[in-house]
Design a protein around this motif. Structure first.
Motif, short mmCIF file in Angstrom:
data_model
loop_
_atom_site.label_atom_id
_atom_site.label_comp_id
_atom_site.label_asym_id
_atom_site.label_seq_id
_atom_site.Cartn_x
_atom_site.Cartn_y
_atom_site.Cartn_z
N ALA A 10 0.83 -1.20 0.00
CA ALA A 10 0.00 0.00 0.00
C ALA A 10 0.87 1.26 0.00
N SER A 11 2.04 1.18 0.61
CA SER A 11 2.88 2.38 0.70
C SER A 11 3.60 2.67 -0.61
N VAL A 12 3.65 1.69 -1.50
CA VAL A 12 4.34 1.92 -2.79
C VAL A 12 3.40 1.62 -3.96
N LYS A 13 2.13 1.96 -3.77
CA LYS A 13 1.16 1.55 -4.79
C LYS A 13 1.24 2.42 -6.05
N ASP A 14 1.84 3.60 -5.95
CA ASP A 14 1.95 4.48 -7.13
C ASP A 14 3.21 5.35 -7.02
N ALA A 15 3.39 6.22 -8.00
CA ALA A 15 4.62 7.03 -8.04
C ALA A 15 4.74 7.90 -6.79
N ASP A 16 3.64 8.46 -6.33
CA ASP A 16 3.71 9.30 -5.13
C ASP A 16 4.14 8.48 -3.91
N ARG A 70 1.09 -2.36 -17.81
CA ARG A 70 0.70 -0.97 -18.05
C ARG A 70 0.76 -0.15 -16.76
N GLN A 71 0.26 -0.75 -15.67
CA GLN A 71 0.29 -0.03 -14.38
C GLN A 71 1.72 0.31 -13.97
N HIS A 72 2.60 -0.67 -14.07
CA HIS A 72 3.99 -0.41 -13.66
C HIS A 72 4.66 0.58 -14.60
N HIS A 73 4.29 0.50 -15.86
CA HIS A 73 4.84 1.43 -16.84
C HIS A 73 4.44 2.86 -16.51
N ALA A 74 3.19 3.02 -16.11
CA ALA A 74 2.70 4.37 -15.77
C ALA A 74 3.49 4.92 -14.59
N VAL A 75 3.74 4.08 -13.61
CA VAL A 75 4.53 4.51 -12.44
C VAL A 75 5.93 4.94 -12.90
N MET A 76 6.52 4.13 -13.77
CA MET A 76 7.89 4.44 -14.23
C MET A 76 7.92 5.73 -15.04
N GLU A 77 6.93 5.94 -15.89
CA GLU A 77 6.91 7.16 -16.69
C GLU A 77 6.84 8.40 -15.81
N ASP A 78 6.14 8.23 -14.70
CA ASP A 78 6.03 9.33 -13.75
C ASP A 78 7.37 9.58 -13.04
N LEU A 79 8.08 8.50 -12.73
CA LEU A 79 9.30 8.63 -11.92
C LEU A 79 10.56 8.83 -12.76
N PHE A 80 10.55 8.30 -13.97
CA PHE A 80 11.76 8.34 -14.80
C PHE A 80 11.45 8.95 -16.17
N PRO A 81 11.52 10.27 -16.27
CA PRO A 81 11.18 10.91 -17.54
C PRO A 81 12.10 10.47 -18.69
N ARG A 82 13.31 10.08 -18.35
CA ARG A 82 14.27 9.70 -19.39
C ARG A 82 13.98 8.28 -19.88
N LYS A 83 13.53 8.18 -21.12
CA LYS A 83 13.10 6.87 -21.66
C LYS A 83 14.24 5.86 -21.77
N ILE A 124 10.00 -6.64 -9.43
CA ILE A 124 9.66 -5.42 -10.19
C ILE A 124 9.66 -4.20 -9.27
N SER A 125 8.96 -4.30 -8.14
CA SER A 125 8.85 -3.12 -7.28
C SER A 125 10.22 -2.65 -6.79
N THR A 126 11.08 -3.61 -6.42
CA THR A 126 12.40 -3.20 -5.90
C THR A 126 13.27 -2.62 -6.99
N ARG A 127 13.13 -3.12 -8.22
CA ARG A 127 13.90 -2.53 -9.33
C ARG A 127 13.55 -1.05 -9.46
N ILE A 128 12.26 -0.78 -9.44
CA ILE A 128 11.80 0.60 -9.62
C ILE A 128 12.24 1.47 -8.45
N ILE A 129 12.04 0.98 -7.24
CA ILE A 129 12.32 1.81 -6.06
C ILE A 129 13.82 2.03 -5.87
N SER A 130 14.59 0.97 -6.06
CA SER A 130 16.04 1.12 -5.92
C SER A 130 16.56 2.15 -6.94
N ALA A 131 16.10 2.05 -8.18
CA ALA A 131 16.58 2.97 -9.23
C ALA A 131 16.17 4.40 -8.90
N TYR A 132 14.93 4.56 -8.45
CA TYR A 132 14.46 5.91 -8.15
C TYR A 132 15.29 6.53 -7.01
#
Ligand code: ASP
Ligand code: MG
Length: 419
Positions: A10-16, A70-83, A124-132
């Protein structure tokens, strides 16, 4: 000394949510931290559906998988503008792996498929969070829990191999560095992915804390700490400031959803305090579970479990159920991983209130029918009050049909038909 922070789905459900993790970590910039993360939002539920579809060879999985992507992609687009960011490839690679598995043949053991697929949610979640976090300057190393948390091959309910796990963690985690690692997952001796049971990430946090002798564990939640009841179910709940390890084990046993049942034991053994805090108000004290006062303030604690069912068993030949059959019955429950929360006997029949798991229950019924007359009542709710009083009991009884009831000096439990 390192600390261990755990962030649930719940704490990491979206980019915010991910941005908020960074905010929380910034408040503790001086401390080296091992961050344990669950899969984002309801990812694990979705992956469970994918497993079921794959196992039954329907093609529903394709739609669910694409949705998740798609959901994870949306989070990534929000967090990582650089494609060109490498995180896109890393995550894409994981989705491809899931797809390849689902295009192949399922293993005959459902639970093996389950662990292979469901474990990717945390990858997946840790890849995104660690990178961010690294991008924001909170430097950390991404760790693969499948290489560190070693378990037996009891898929879906794997048990940790403590000796092996402790050595691997101690060799890998350095006391002055930050890390991001998956909760819930591990691997067996053949390096096949395993999982520790639903909501198992808290347990991972405590296993790691034990192995590195962490100074404390902090579980960040969407509530201010441990309350004396679930605010979604009960009115007027109060924050509990202090809970002893022992009381916490009891609460977890009865199903208080704040803490995974197995989480407390390793911490108690090393006297490592566990804090439950709000990720929305991270400066607040929250609850401390540790040595000391049993419960402060001393209040009745309300625990509510849904998705229960009552199994009624009777012997076909009117043989006494308790003397002759109890070990057989418990053996079946245990073998199939069915959790019994309440039990009552008469001479020739027994009632068990169990967690009604959509996968386990039908198998359980088939197995029990080989030996007994069986009836199953679904749609049951279980209420438990620890340190009950009359007023507390009355509030639960009101307008409800009680099907089972049990009372001890400190605990009152009723199974009622669901609304
Ligand atoms: N993602 C897993 C689950 O939802 C583990 C966890 O959240 O602790 O059950
Ligand atoms: Mg989760």
């Amino acid at each position: 000394m390192s600390r261990v922070f755990k962030f649930g789905g719940a704490s990491v459900k979206d980019a915010d949510g991910v941005r908020n993790v960074e905010r929380v970590l910034r408040l503790h910039e001086k401390d080296p931290i091992v961050v344990v993360v669950s899969a984002m939002g309801k990812t694990t539920n979705a992956l469970e559906k994918i497993v079921a579809s794959f196992f039954n060879q329907t093609d529903e999985w394709t739609v669910i998988l694409e949705d998740l992507r798609r959901q994870h992609h949306a989070v990534m687009e929000d967090l990582f503008p650089r494609k060109e960011h490498t995180v896109y490839q890393e995550v894409e690679h994981v989705f491809l792996q899931i797809k390849l598995i689902c295009q192949g043949r399922p293993d005959p053991d459902f639970n093996v498929n389950y662990d292979r697929i469901v474990s990717y949610g945390e990858i997946i979640s840790t890849r995104i969070i660690s990178a961010y976090l690294n991008d924001q300057g909170w430097k950390n190393t991404w760790l693969d829990a499948r290489k560190l948390i070693k378990t037996d091959a009891n898929h879906r309910f794997a048990r940790v191999n403590w000796n092996f796990t402790e050595i691997l963690i101690q060799q890998t985690i350095q006391a002055d560095q930050n890390y991001v690692i998956q909760g819930f997952i591990g691997s067996d001796d053949n390096l096949h992915a395993t999982t520790l049971g639903r909501e198992g990430s808290d347990y991972t946090a405590s296993v790691i804390a034990y192995a590195i002798n962490a100074s404390d564990v902090c579980i960040w939640k969407d509530v201010p700490g441990v309350l004396n009841g679930d605010p979604k179910v009960f009115n007027d709940v109060t924050l509990i400031e202090q809970i002893s390890f022992r009381e916490a084990i009891e609460l977890a046993y009865f199903g208080a959803s704040v803490i995974h049942p197995k989480t407390i034991q390793p911490l108690q053994r090393k006297n490592i305090p566990l804090y439950v805090k709000s990720f929305l108000n991270p400066e607040n004290e929250g609850t401390c579970i540790g040595k000391g006062t049993h419960l402060s303030p001393a209040l009745p604690i309300f625990i509510h479990k849904t998705d229960q069912g009552i199994v009624k068993l009777s012997t076909r030949d009117l043989a006494f159920i308790v003397e002759e059959n109890l070990s057989l019955i418990y053996n079946i429950f245990h073998r199939l991983g069915a959790r019994v929360n309440l039990m009552q006997n008469s001479a020739v029949s027994s009632r068990f209130c169990i967690n009604n798991d959509p996968i386990t229950t039908p198998i359980l019924m088939d197995e029990l029918k080989k030996h007994f007359e069986v009836e199953f009542i679904p749609n049951i709710e279980l209420f438990t009050i620890r340190h009950y009083n009359d007023e507390a009991r009355k509030s639960i009884r009101k307008n409800r049909k009680v099907l089972m009831e049990q009372i001890t000096p400190s605990v009152w439990q009723v199974a009622v038909s669901g609304g």
